[in-house]
Scaffold this motif. Structure first.
Motif, PDB file in Angstrom:
ATOM      1  N   VAL A 233       0.839  -1.204   0.000  1.00 58.62           N
ATOM      2  CA  VAL A 233       0.000   0.000   0.000  1.00 58.62           C
ATOM      3  C   VAL A 233       0.869   1.246   0.000  1.00 58.62           C
ATOM      4  O   VAL A 233       0.609   2.211  -0.736  1.00 58.62           O
ATOM      5  CB  VAL A 233      -0.945  -0.005   1.220  1.00 58.62           C
ATOM      6  N   GLN A 237       1.514   4.168  -3.302  1.00 57.39           N
ATOM      7  CA  GLN A 237       1.409   5.619  -3.240  1.00 57.39           C
ATOM      8  C   GLN A 237       2.735   6.303  -3.571  1.00 57.39           C
ATOM      9  O   GLN A 237       2.750   7.349  -4.213  1.00 57.39           O
ATOM     10  CB  GLN A 237       0.950   6.049  -1.835  1.00 57.39           C
ATOM     11  N   LYS A 267      -6.114  10.194   3.262  1.00 55.03           N
ATOM     12  CA  LYS A 267      -6.154   8.731   3.395  1.00 55.03           C
ATOM     13  C   LYS A 267      -5.825   8.306   4.821  1.00 55.03           C
ATOM     14  O   LYS A 267      -6.392   7.340   5.340  1.00 55.03           O
ATOM     15  CB  LYS A 267      -5.184   8.088   2.405  1.00 55.03           C
ATOM     16  N   SER A 271      -8.129   6.061   7.271  1.00 57.83           N
ATOM     17  CA  SER A 271      -7.588   4.896   7.974  1.00 57.83           C
ATOM     18  C   SER A 271      -7.813   5.005   9.470  1.00 57.83           C
ATOM     19  O   SER A 271      -8.160   4.018  10.140  1.00 57.83           O
ATOM     20  CB  SER A 271      -6.089   4.764   7.671  1.00 57.83           C
ATOM     21  N   LEU A 343      -9.985  10.198  -5.266  1.00 55.54           N
ATOM     22  CA  LEU A 343      -9.370   9.047  -4.611  1.00 55.54           C
ATOM     23  C   LEU A 343      -9.895   8.829  -3.184  1.00 55.54           C
ATOM     24  O   LEU A 343     -10.125   7.681  -2.785  1.00 55.54           O
ATOM     25  CB  LEU A 343      -7.845   9.204  -4.595  1.00 55.54           C
ATOM     26  N   PRO A 344     -10.108   9.897  -2.363  1.00 49.29           N
ATOM     27  CA  PRO A 344     -10.645   9.671  -1.017  1.00 49.29           C
ATOM     28  C   PRO A 344     -11.968   8.906  -1.001  1.00 49.29           C
ATOM     29  O   PRO A 344     -12.206   8.104  -0.077  1.00 49.29           O
ATOM     30  CB  PRO A 344     -10.818  11.096  -0.469  1.00 49.29           C
ATOM     31  N   ALA A 347     -11.055   5.298  -1.466  1.00 51.39           N
ATOM     32  CA  ALA A 347     -10.395   4.806  -0.255  1.00 51.39           C
ATOM     33  C   ALA A 347     -11.403   4.575   0.870  1.00 51.39           C
ATOM     34  O   ALA A 347     -11.299   3.602   1.625  1.00 51.39           O
ATOM     35  CB  ALA A 347      -9.322   5.807   0.190  1.00 51.39           C
ATOM     36  N   ASN A 350     -13.286   1.377   0.378  1.00 53.81           N
ATOM     37  CA  ASN A 350     -12.478   0.175   0.574  1.00 53.81           C
ATOM     38  C   ASN A 350     -12.077  -0.055   2.031  1.00 53.81           C
ATOM     39  O   ASN A 350     -11.784  -1.185   2.423  1.00 53.81           O
ATOM     40  CB  ASN A 350     -11.215   0.267  -0.285  1.00 53.81           C
ATOM     41  N   SER A 351     -12.061   1.005   2.841  1.00 61.37           N
ATOM     42  CA  SER A 351     -11.488   0.899   4.187  1.00 61.37           C
ATOM     43  C   SER A 351     -12.222  -0.108   5.065  1.00 61.37           C
ATOM     44  O   SER A 351     -11.600  -0.856   5.821  1.00 61.37           O
ATOM     45  CB  SER A 351     -11.484   2.275   4.865  1.00 61.37           C
ATOM     46  N   THR A 397      -3.041   7.554  -9.305  1.00 63.35           N
ATOM     47  CA  THR A 397      -3.484   7.242  -7.941  1.00 63.35           C
ATOM     48  C   THR A 397      -4.792   6.470  -7.928  1.00 63.35           C
ATOM     49  O   THR A 397      -5.048   5.692  -7.020  1.00 63.35           O
ATOM     50  CB  THR A 397      -3.658   8.521  -7.119  1.00 63.35           C
TER      51      THR A 397
END
Length: 397
Positions: A233, A237, A267, A271, A343-344, A347, A350-351, A397
């Motif tokens: 990961v 990036q 990101k 997380s 992208l956020p 993300a 998927n988190s 990205t």
């Protein structure tokens, strides 16, 4: 009676999970905002080119920190949660985690000392980033999150960010000082984590016992796939940054670094929000898997909607964000940020999936997916750099 007890358990669970969510996500929101303040200070002090060199060394330190951590920030949360009512097992879980990190850090230091012989370009930038790697040895987030006592950890993280900003303002005066930026960040974080470790040892009466070699070996083996995923990961990036530095246009390195730092901070926020619900999600899965599925779906929808709105705002106001950070307009950085803005949202979607894999101990699936993405990232990063096409840089990205 069983129905009443289960309802009571769920009420406590939701209240505690919501409290964790607010505690960790709020401080990470503050930390993200402070990060946005740190980057303009650095750029104004050292310039966009030196900022690119700082970013490369910072990503190197982040990668090595990921290896030193060895997935223990994730597995450690579960270990603390499952043993928090057993002082002996809790102490063993804590010290085994810290000791494994120390062993890996010492191995890294030995390997890194050999790099000086290879005459590595910008070696001193990497050398002065070592405190960031060492801070990962001490980072006790897994303990405080597992014990669901986040207030002090959050406050300490916030104060350390303030101290970093003050230190950068006072100590960094030009591009020749850029080499010290990672050193300052890492040293302040390491000291903050050390204080938290000392406080945690005293507060939770973590008695030190002689290292359990079998437990250390078991931890190393069980976390292998997890650390493999984390490395993948991180590289997904950072590979583009390294590729631009090696083969690309130096003028694009700074612009891409700025945008990448913005997206990276967001990101990290995602997380952290996911981690904030990890302890109670793990307990809920153990108690009632069906309730866990409902909880997972609800959280996934909330996160996706929240960060979709955030992505739209990031896209619409990219010009002003770049001016705020860079101090002046930069069409290259603005174009990249507009493309990278969504992208956020991906993300966030998927988190929760990753969280579920962790709870179900499906780390091998995480590892396999991560390896596929890493191979894809390695191939794409070089091809895109050779294409010399700004649009493809943003879509990477």
């Amino acid at each position: 009676m069983k129905y009443i007890n289960l309802r009571g358990f769920r009420r406590i669970l939701k209240a505690s999970a919501f409290s964790n969510f607010l505690n960790l996500s709020s401080v990470q929101l503050y930390n993200t905002l402070l990060s946005f303040l740190i980057y303009p200070i650095i750029i104004r002090k050292v310039g966009l080119e030196a900022f690119g060199f700082f970013t490369i060394a910072n990503y190197f330190a982040g990668l090595m920190g990921t290896i030193v951590n060895f997935g223990t920030s994730q597995s450690g949360i579960k270990d603390i949660v499952m043993n928090k009512d057993d002082p002996k097992a809790l102490s063993s879980a804590f010290y085994n985690t810290i000791l494994l990190r120390i062993i890996i850090f010492l191995a890294f230091m030995f390997s890194f000392s050999l790099l000086e012989l290879a005459d590595l370009h910008n070696y001193n930038f990497y050398l002065f980033s070592i405190p960031i790697i060492f801070s990962e040895v001490l980072n006790p987030m897994f303990l405080y999150l597992g014990k669901e006592k986040l207030a002090l950890y959050n406050l300490t993280s916030f104060i350390s960010k303030i101290l970093i900003i003050i230190a950068l303002i006072l100590l960094i005066q030009g591009d020749e000082d850029a080499i010290w930026i990672n050193f300052i960040i890492g040293t302040i974080n390491a000291l903050a984590y050390l204080l938290l470790v000392i406080r945690g040892v005293i507060k939770y009466r973590l008695s030190f016992n002689s290292p359990d070699k079998s437990a250390l070996l078991k931890l190393s083996v069980s976390n292998f796939y997890l650390v493999g995923n984390n490395i993948s990961v991180h590289l997904q990036q950072s590979l583009m940054i390294f590729s631009i530095n090696l083969w690309g246009n130096p003028l694009w390195l700074g612009a891409y670094s700025v945008c990448d730092k913005i997206i990276g901070a967001v990101k990290m926020l995602i997380s952290s929000i996911s981690n904030s619900i990890y302890p109670k999600a793990a307990l809920l899965y153990k108690k009632d898997p069906k309730e866990f599925v409902l909880f997972r779906n609800k959280m996934q929808k909330i996160l996706a909607l929240a960060f979709f709105i955030f992505s739209v705002c990031l896209n619409l106001f990219s010009e002003y964000i770049i001016i705020l950070i860079n101090g002046k307009p930069d069409l290259t950085a603005e174009t990249l940020l507009r493309i990278m803005a969504f992208l956020p949202t991906l993300a966030a979607l998927n988190s929760i999936n990753v969280l579920e894999f962790l709870i179900r101990d499906h780390t091998i699936f995480i590892f396999r997916i991560a390896m596929i993405l890493l191979i894809l990232a390695a191939a794409l990063s070089r091809l895109i750099v050779y294409s010399d096409n700004l649009i493809w840089f943003g879509t990477y990205t």
